[in-house]
Design an enzyme around this catalytic site. Sequence first.
Site, short mmCIF file in Angstrom:
data_model
loop_
_atom_site.label_atom_id
_atom_site.label_comp_id
_atom_site.label_asym_id
_atom_site.label_seq_id
_atom_site.Cartn_x
_atom_site.Cartn_y
_atom_site.Cartn_z
N ASP A 43 -4.83 -6.42 4.44
CA ASP A 43 -5.88 -7.28 5.13
C ASP A 43 -6.06 -8.54 4.63
O ASP A 43 -6.31 -9.64 5.12
CB ASP A 43 -7.40 -6.72 4.67
N PHE A 88 -5.09 3.33 14.37
CA PHE A 88 -5.30 4.34 13.24
C PHE A 88 -6.11 3.76 12.24
O PHE A 88 -6.44 2.61 12.15
CB PHE A 88 -4.10 4.46 12.30
N ASN A 141 0.76 -1.17 -0.04
CA ASN A 141 -0.19 -0.02 0.14
C ASN A 141 0.88 1.18 -0.02
O ASN A 141 2.17 1.19 -0.03
CB ASN A 141 -1.07 -0.24 1.26
N LYS A 160 9.39 -16.94 -10.03
CA LYS A 160 8.60 -15.98 -10.83
C LYS A 160 7.69 -16.45 -11.49
O LYS A 160 7.83 -17.34 -12.29
CB LYS A 160 9.70 -15.13 -11.69
N LYS A 181 -12.14 -3.47 18.31
CA LYS A 181 -10.77 -3.82 18.43
C LYS A 181 -10.31 -3.44 19.82
O LYS A 181 -9.07 -3.69 20.04
CB LYS A 181 -9.94 -3.21 17.15
N LYS A 194 -14.25 0.90 14.54
CA LYS A 194 -13.14 0.19 14.79
C LYS A 194 -12.56 0.19 16.28
O LYS A 194 -12.11 -0.69 16.65
CB LYS A 194 -12.33 0.84 13.90
#
Length: 409
Positions: free
Chosen positions: A286, A330, A214, A296, A348, A344
């Site tokens: 995730d 976060f 990301n 490869k 959590k 969240k």
Amino acid sequence: MLTGKKILLGVTGGIAAFKAASLCSKLVQQGAEVRVIMTESATKFISELTLQALSKHPVYTDTFEEKNPQVIAHIDLADWADLVLIAPATANIIAKMTVGLADDMLSTTLLATEAPIMLAPAMNVHMYTHPAVTRNLAELTARGVMMVEPGSGLLACGYTGKGRMEEPENIIAAVEAYFARQGRAAQRPLAGKKVIVTAGGTVERLDPVRYITNDSSGKMGFAIAKAALDLGAEVTIVAGRTDVSPPLHREGLSLVRVESAQDMYEAVNTLWADTDILVKAAAVADYRPKQAADRKIKKSGDSMTLELVKNIDILETLGRSKRSQFLIGFAAETDHLEEHAMDKLRRKNCDLIIANDVTAEGAGFGTDTNIVHVYDANGQVETIPQASKEEIGLRIMELAAARLTGESK
């Protein structure tokens, strides 16, 4: 706020040098004691006499012109300063600082000082975005040099874009914020505490040369780690892939490098029982490929189907097992910020959630600034408007310290 602060103002050779007069004057008005070093190029835009009159002290331009035979000027000034402020900071002085070049009074003094350094860059928009300048700024930031980002608008060269030196009032605000942070950090509210900060993005391998990741740069996590150190904590950074370097060479800091979400969980879980505060600033994937090829994957056909399976949810897993640990998560969102953040936090079992809209200008991945909203079980605690990630990191750790010691409920 600046009364008695010793500020060494470096002025380099850009058209924005004319703003140095106003900056110097306003610093003095705020109670600071100001000494000025000018490069030879800077004297082409503004005179030494102007800054001498405004600072009420001699201006230095020549390494070999010793105004006081009892001291060596560049060493004396380097030792004297509480803060070195370079405004404007041209691409040239930025490059000199990066490689350690010392060929004039200012660059020599910068090598000799142990004082914190703050830059207010100013240059043409294409210069500012040039890969060499971008690399140099990133390197200096990683070393702890503070930046007052330039503004956008019409430049002296006729271009419109980012590169204008920030206005003197805003630079002074940044200087005041720095000294305020130093004052708070001096109290060391996290002395004796152990803090884990996760940072960057995790990597999930498809094969030896391809992976899923990301846009997380690691900047926010590293800023939080630095803040925790400044407040007296013993800090461990667990970092995945990052675009910037961690704040190394600091006593009390250790770094654990990981790749995948599972690697990050295992590293954090090893430290978890002996942790006081965990700040999970990393952007963890995730999902991961169900199978990672050991060679490869060769191209074949017009399409490829990739099956993903869910990764362990590190924050939720630790939230279920926490005892006395203070857990900060976060939430990087694109819509319904408060709704998603509160959901969240409850799912959590976090003590605080730091939420930001990654689509907002000046916030999100890769930027040097952020805009965040802090939530606890009762709702929003605080909104921190656009500020440097260092400032936001410090505020987050101040909130955590206050909660941990019972000073704030």
